[in-house]
Design a protein around this motif. Structure first.
Motif, PDB file in Angstrom:
ATOM      1  N   PRO A 142       0.733  -1.276  -0.212  1.00 60.18           N
ATOM      2  CA  PRO A 142      -0.120  -0.152   0.085  1.00 60.18           C
ATOM      3  C   PRO A 142       0.999   0.995  -0.109  1.00 60.18           C
ATOM      4  N   SER A 143       0.364   2.742  -1.052  1.00 58.54           N
ATOM      5  CA  SER A 143       1.148   3.452  -0.791  1.00 58.54           C
ATOM      6  C   SER A 143       0.713   4.053   0.193  1.00 58.54           C
ATOM      7  N   VAL A 144       1.319   4.853   0.820  1.00 57.64           N
ATOM      8  CA  VAL A 144       1.473   5.370   2.303  1.00 57.64           C
ATOM      9  C   VAL A 144       0.903   6.541   1.720  1.00 57.64           C
ATOM     10  N   ASN A 145       0.561   7.038   1.013  1.00 60.64           N
ATOM     11  CA  ASN A 145       0.102   8.790   0.301  1.00 60.64           C
ATOM     12  C   ASN A 145      -1.332   8.017  -0.505  1.00 60.64           C
ATOM     13  N   ALA A 146      -2.355   9.712  -0.116  1.00 64.78           N
ATOM     14  CA  ALA A 146      -3.620   8.777  -1.693  1.00 64.78           C
ATOM     15  C   ALA A 146      -3.593  10.391  -2.464  1.00 64.78           C
ATOM     16  N   HIS A 147      -4.368  10.216  -2.911  1.00 64.46           N
ATOM     17  CA  HIS A 147      -5.506  11.570  -3.612  1.00 64.46           C
ATOM     18  C   HIS A 147      -5.882  11.955  -3.397  1.00 64.46           C
ATOM     19  N   TYR A 148      -6.490  13.265  -2.983  1.00 65.81           N
ATOM     20  CA  TYR A 148      -7.624  13.472  -1.670  1.00 65.81           C
ATOM     21  C   TYR A 148      -8.106  15.072  -3.035  1.00 65.81           C
ATOM     22  N   LEU A 149      -9.083  14.947  -3.382  1.00 68.58           N
ATOM     23  CA  LEU A 149     -10.320  16.146  -3.326  1.00 68.58           C
ATOM     24  C   LEU A 149     -10.379  17.067  -3.092  1.00 68.58           C
ATOM     25  N   CYS A 150      -9.873  18.484  -3.056  1.00 65.67           N
ATOM     26  CA  CYS A 150      -9.866  19.354  -1.889  1.00 65.67           C
ATOM     27  C   CYS A 150     -10.028  20.541  -2.296  1.00 65.67           C
TER      28      CYS A 150
END
Length: 303
Positions: free
Chosen positions: A272-280
């Motif tokens: 699993p990636s330590v980061n993710a995509h977020y909509l802000c």
């Protein structure tokens, strides 16, 4: 007595009692366009229950069902009536000698480059077909650094999700694994165990550290400090496809290179990636129906 012009409907005051309330017609048009009770309620500044009540009232007045399944697809009668309603509302909007605004919405979105190329743009036509009245303007956002245009309505960030300055929600999480080009593997292979990576060039990226994958593979190795580095997944994949080394690549964003065979997996081990995509977005942005519509659509297409 005046005779109506051929081909143009006339108004019969004796039948005026059968004209549905204008609020019902506006609600019907909005729900047919947005296909969401919530978005319709937001656009008309009413409650979702009011939307349902108005539609039922309209169907009772007309004596026919306008919507079919739960996705708010129109019946044949609903499709035919929608055309008449839009024509009628268009006539009511026009006023002699006054210009009519286009009614189009402009939505500015800042997106990380590879996310835009690999996940968003290939499916963006679906949104444009569903919402032809919205014009999309894409701008570049830099992953992790959060460098975006100040006037963007919505921003896709890649990072930890700790954004105190904006409201946000996670929209996509991924796994990653080492990838390399077939030519690189022919030159340096066979690579049949993770330990073999110790003597090979490892490409680096602040977006995806190697160490979590090392640990999952049973390797007590530190994060590499030497080798070429890239802060964009697309550049990282292009570098690996060009034979510069082995890259830690997220599988959703790396799919185009895997699909065309310019990159291949080394091991059957995903981490699993330590980061993710977020909509802000800034507070209040989601009060605009076009922003809400895009957010709901984006979550569906990237997962």
């Amino acid at each position: 007595m005046t005779t109506p012009r051929a081909g143009r409907p006339s108004f019969d005051s004796r039948a005026a009692r059968r004209i549905p309330p204008i609020q019902c017609l506006l609600t019907f048009e909005a729900l047919a366009r947005l296909r969401s009770v919530t978005l319709t309620a937001d656009e008309l500044s009413v409650t979702p229950s009011a939307v349902s009540h108005r539609v039922r009232q309209l169907e009772e007045v007309l004596g026919t069902q306008l919507f079919g399944r739960s996705d708010f697809s129109l019946t044949t009668e609903g499709t035919n009536y929608l055309q008449q309603v839009r024509e009628g509302l268009g006539v009511l909007q026009r006023f002699p000698n006054l210009p009519l605004s286009s009614g189009r919405k402009r939505l500015k979105i800042a997106v990380t480059p590879t996310f835009a190329r690999c996940l968003l743009i290939p499916k963006l036509s679906q949104f444009m077909v569903a919402y032809p009245e919205i014009d999309i303007a894409l701008q570049v956002a830099i992953p992790l650094l959060d460098v975006v245009a100040e006037d963007a309505d919505l921003v896709v960030r890649y990072g930890t999700g700790h954004y105190a300055d904006v409201e946000h929600m996670e929209i996509a999480r991924d796994v990653y694994t080492p990838l390399a080009s077939p030519a690189f593997l022919r030159q340096h292979g066979p690579i049949d165990a993770p330990e073999a990576l110790s003597d090979l060039p490892l490409l680096r990226s602040p977006l995806e550290p190697w160490q979590p994958w090392f640990r999952a593979a049973g390797l007590d190795w530190a994060e590499p400090t030497e080798g070429s580095q890239f802060n964009d997944v697309g550049l990282l994949c292009d570098a690996a496809a060009g034979g510069l080394g082995i890259a830690p690549v997220r599988l959703k964003l790396g799919a185009p290179w895997l699909d065309n065979g310019t990159l291949v997996r080394l091991f059957d081990l995903d981490v699993p990636s330590v980061n993710a995509h977020y909509l802000c977005w800034r507070t209040g942005t989601m009060d605009r129906w076009e922003c809400n519509a895009f957010a709901e659509w984006l979550v569906k297409v990237v997962n």
